[in-house]
Every structure is written in C-alpha cells, then in structure tokens.
Write a protein that holds these residues in place. Structure first.
Motif, mmCIF file in Angstrom:
data_model
loop_
_atom_site.group_PDB
_atom_site.id
_atom_site.type_symbol
_atom_site.label_atom_id
_atom_site.label_comp_id
_atom_site.label_asym_id
_atom_site.label_seq_id
_atom_site.Cartn_x
_atom_site.Cartn_y
_atom_site.Cartn_z
ATOM 1 N N LYS A 134 -8.923 7.046 0.962
ATOM 2 C CA LYS A 134 -8.976 5.730 0.325
ATOM 3 C C LYS A 134 -8.239 4.658 1.127
ATOM 4 C CE LYS A 134 -9.438 7.482 -4.424
ATOM 5 N NZ LYS A 134 -8.897 7.450 -5.804
ATOM 6 N N ALA A 135 -7.714 5.033 2.267
ATOM 7 C CA ALA A 135 -6.877 4.097 3.027
ATOM 8 C C ALA A 135 -7.631 2.854 3.461
ATOM 9 C CB ALA A 135 -6.283 4.805 4.243
ATOM 10 N N LYS A 184 -9.234 -4.038 0.287
ATOM 11 C CA LYS A 184 -8.988 -4.650 -1.018
ATOM 12 C C LYS A 184 -7.828 -5.645 -0.925
ATOM 13 C CE LYS A 184 -9.066 -1.782 -4.449
ATOM 14 N NZ LYS A 184 -8.643 -0.727 -5.420
ATOM 15 N N LEU A 185 -6.789 -5.279 -0.200
ATOM 16 C CA LEU A 185 -5.635 -6.152 -0.046
ATOM 17 C C LEU A 185 -5.930 -7.339 0.866
ATOM 18 C CD1 LEU A 185 -2.813 -3.475 0.305
ATOM 19 C CD2 LEU A 185 -3.023 -5.133 -1.558
ATOM 20 N N LEU A 220 0.871 -1.180 0.000
ATOM 21 C CA LEU A 220 0.000 0.000 0.000
ATOM 22 C C LEU A 220 0.906 1.227 0.000
ATOM 23 C CD1 LEU A 220 -2.899 1.128 0.138
ATOM 24 C CD2 LEU A 220 -2.654 1.161 2.632
ATOM 25 N N ASN A 231 -8.723 0.593 0.485
ATOM 26 C CA ASN A 231 -7.535 -0.017 -0.115
ATOM 27 C C ASN A 231 -6.978 -1.136 0.757
ATOM 28 O OD1 ASN A 231 -7.463 1.432 -2.510
ATOM 29 N ND2 ASN A 231 -6.134 3.039 -1.706
ATOM 30 N N SER A 262 0.128 -5.049 -5.434
ATOM 31 C CA SER A 262 0.324 -3.610 -5.239
ATOM 32 C C SER A 262 -0.987 -2.840 -5.389
ATOM 33 C CB SER A 262 1.333 -3.059 -6.255
ATOM 34 O OG SER A 262 2.570 -3.714 -6.114
ATOM 35 N N VAL A 263 -1.201 -1.905 -4.493
ATOM 36 C CA VAL A 263 -2.310 -0.965 -4.587
ATOM 37 C C VAL A 263 -1.738 0.440 -4.436
ATOM 38 C CG1 VAL A 263 -4.400 -0.088 -3.459
ATOM 39 C CG2 VAL A 263 -4.086 -2.547 -3.739
ATOM 40 N N ASP A 264 -2.030 1.303 -5.373
ATOM 41 C CA ASP A 264 -1.566 2.685 -5.312
ATOM 42 C C ASP A 264 -2.352 3.439 -4.242
ATOM 43 O OD1 ASP A 264 -0.682 5.263 -5.727
ATOM 44 O OD2 ASP A 264 -1.317 5.382 -7.822
ATOM 45 N N SER A 265 -1.666 3.837 -3.172
ATOM 46 C CA SER A 265 -2.349 4.564 -2.094
ATOM 47 C C SER A 265 -2.755 5.962 -2.518
ATOM 48 C CB SER A 265 -1.432 4.669 -0.872
ATOM 49 O OG SER A 265 -0.399 5.623 -1.102
ATOM 50 N N GLU A 266 -2.089 6.479 -3.548
ATOM 51 C CA GLU A 266 -2.304 7.839 -4.047
ATOM 52 C C GLU A 266 -2.058 8.887 -2.956
ATOM 53 O OE1 GLU A 266 -5.995 8.295 -6.369
ATOM 54 O OE2 GLU A 266 -6.180 6.109 -6.246
#
Length: 395
Positions: A88-89, A95-96, A41, A92, A79-83
């Motif tokens: 969105k934390a 999601k993981l 993340l 996200n 991988s997840v783009d935290s941006e």
C-alpha cells in the motif's frame, strides 16, 4: 479614452514589471497564510503502532516547543496509516501528495514501505523525511536531493560492533539473524567491521522471517563453540531469542552481541536473561546530557510514558523541519532552497549533535551499551560521528 498603446515603451515595461511583482507578492502572501501541510505515513495500527505513535509524539512535541509554527506558518497534519504494508506504500504516498497536496511526507517506519515511499518521492520531488526505516538503499543507490533520514542505516548500527568484538579478543564469531533486508544488512555491516579488524565470521545462520523457533540454531551454536555470537532480532523475536539463549545454557559461556534493537524495548520481557548483553546503537535512555535529560522529562510530562529511540527520531524530525523552514522563511514552494537548508542543518538532539552526510543520512555517534539491572547503560562511544558509506549514491 486612454489607450495603453500610446504609453511610452519604457512606461509600459515598468507597469508590466510592477504588475508582475505585485502578482508574485500577493501569491507569496497567500501561500504564507496557508498552513504547512505535513503528511504522516506511519503505522497507527498493528505490530508497529507503538512506533508510529512515538515518532508522531516526538515530532509534534518539538514543533510545539518551537511555538507551534514552522517558518512563521501554522501547521496542519495529514495522517495515513501505513499499516506497515509495503503493497500500500505507493497508493498511500499518492493519497498524501496528489490528494492532500502535502508539502512534505514524514515516514515510514517499515523498510518495505520505505522502498515504495522513496520511489514516489523520487518521481514527484516532494521532500521525504524518513524517521526510522533503516534500509541502506534510501541513502545509498536510491538517494535523492529531496530524501532525508533522521534515524540510521542498518550498516551504521552494526558495523561498530565488529571493532568492539575484535578489541575484546574474539577471533571467531557466528552470526544469527532473520533472513530479510534489515537482518542480512545488519550481518553484512557487522561482518565488514569484524573482518576489517582481523576477525572471522565462521558461519552465518539465518532464520525465516518472522519465525521465533530457535532450537536448531542454538544447537548449532553450542556445537560450534565460537568466541561470541552476533545477532539481529527485534521486538518479540529478540525477547524470545535472548530467553532461549539463556535457557539453552549459553548465557555466560558464549558472549552475545547485537545491533541495539536486540535490547531496545525488550528488556522487561527478557528479564535476567539479558544481563551482560552488549549492543551498539545511536541512542540510549541513560545518555547523561542536558538535552537528553530535558527531552525525557518533557516527554514524560506530556505523554505520561517514557521516551524511546523512536520518539527521539520523531523529535529530531520536528527540529529539522523547524530549523530548515525558519531558514527559508516558511517558503515550501522553493524546494531547492528548502532541501538545501535541510542538508545544512545541525540538530541538537537528545542522542547528541548530528549533521547530514552528503547522502542525507545522519553523521552521528554510535554508543556501546551493556544491559545492567534491566537497563541499557552506556559503556562508551563505539564510533564518533560515524557516516554511512552510502555506496551507490550519486549525489
């Protein structure tokens, strides 16, 4: 026809135990054949993309140097783009953890994202390794058995400068920082160290985040004439503040001190304006140790660029995963044993050897660095094996 009910009780019990043991053995073998799933993340786009890339590079390099496996198991990255987006934390993380069913999450970089990540980690029990975000709460009031940090706290990188300032004879200091979590926590850490050493912070000046217009603050400093100024800025804000400070005629007249992020990755932009700046941080490119020399050469060869503090923190995360999973033979299902192995780890890092505090924050050296010829040069060790106080942690 055979009837198991006619078997002696002891025989039936032994058969049941044997079947159970076989089932456990098969389940364990099946699990061992699966890869260790590492959820990342981290920011891969936007302002902090370079930091996310450096953390990822460092971690993967450490794991590859150990043979590319963890505890005898292959490794899979999700991988997840935290941006760098706090909003969105939580989704996200879900999601993981719920979606991809990762064994561990590595991240984040941004402290705002970190608050959400810690919340989900505490609720689910999935191990979370924080390779950067330095907000005090993660290893303070929000500490948990499954939460670890391989980087620093805001307190750790600022507190030692208080004693350094006092040793230089400074009695009266003005602080300047962005008004957000890490900025205010850095000022609080410095102030604690300085006042403990007998100094006085005569004024705390805050700038709205992420503003980079400093003229009014510099005018205040010139009028107040303190013995020195302590600041927290990073990135583009740090580059501009240092240049504006020199342009205002304050360089060389009122010494400028800071948390190490003031000059980390910003020296090229700051140029001659940074000369003589003193900062405290848990790493410096110029650390003269065999581990650091090898690490920097390996990183340069592999990625065709220089390593930085973020790459070091990622590298140490990889070392932590390798060491802890070796100790539990790759068994990620027994989280209690795995997190206990992490808590006992000793990391032979490019920054110097470190261990975990009871709250799972690194107990590490903090170095005093001076900018000379465009580089952060280690002057001395400002604090040896410094542990964050972890106020509020109930572990």
């Amino acid at each position: 026809m055979n009837n198991n009910n006619n078997m002696p009780c002891k025989t039936r019990f032994s058969a049941t135990l044997g079947a159970l043991a076989l089932g456990i053995s098969l389940a364990t073998a099946a699990h061992a054949a699966e890869p260790v799933k590492i959820g990342l993340l981290l920011p891969y786009t936007g302002t902090y993309a370079a930091l996310g890339e450096a953390v990822t590079n460092g971690m993967k390099m450490a794991i590859e140097q150990g043979g590319g496996q963890l505890g005898g198991r292959a490794v899979e990255y999700v991988s997840v783009d935290s941006e760098a987006n706090p909003g969105k934390a939580v989704p996200n993380m879900q999601k993981l953890i719920s979606g991809s069913q990762v064994d561990v999450v590595v991240g984040p970089v941004h402290s705002g994202v970190g608050m959400g990540a810690v919340k989900v980690a505490r609720e689910t029990g999935v191990p979370l390794i924080i390779p950067n975000a330095g907000f005090n709460a993660a290893t303070g009031p929000l500490c948990a058995p499954n939460i670890f940090r391989t980087s620093f706290t805001s307190w750790q990188t600022a507190y030692p400068m208080g004693q350094i300032a006092a040793d230089k004879g400074y009695k009266n200091i003005v602080t300047v920082a962005w008004r957000y979590g890490f900025g205010t926590e850095s000022v609080e850490g410095f102030k604690e160290g300085f006042e403990k050493a007998g100094g006085t912070v005569s004024k705390e000046i805050y700038v709205p985040f992420p503003a980079v217009e400093f003229q009014s603050q510099l005018t205040d400093i010139a009028a107040l004439k303190p013995d020195a100024v302590f600041v927290f800025f990073a990135g583009g804000g740090a580059a501009k503040f240092v240049k504006d400070y020199a342009a205002a005629g304050l360089q060389g007249k009122i010494p400028l001190l800071g948390s190490g992020f003031l000059t980390e990755g910003t020296l090229a932009a700051q140029g001659a304006a940074a000369t003589g700046l003193l900062t405290t941080l848990h790493y410096a490119d110029s650390l003269d140790t065999p581990q650091n020399s090898k690490f920097r050469e390996d990183y340069r060869q592999k990625f065709s660029k220089e390593a930085d503090i973020y790459a070091v923190q990622g590298y140490d995360t990889g070392l932590l995963l390798a060491q802890s999973l070796e100790k539990v033979a790759g068994n990620t299902q027994d989280r209690a044993a795995w997190t206990a192995a992490m808590a006992d780890a000793r990391i032979a890092s490019p920054r110097g050897d470190w261990t975990f505090s009871k709250a799972h924050n690194p107990v590490q050296n903090i170095y005093l660095r001076e900018v000379r010829d465009g580089a952060n040069v280690v002057v001395s060790t400002a604090a040896t094996a410094l542990a964050d106080p972890a106020r509020g942690c109930k572990l």
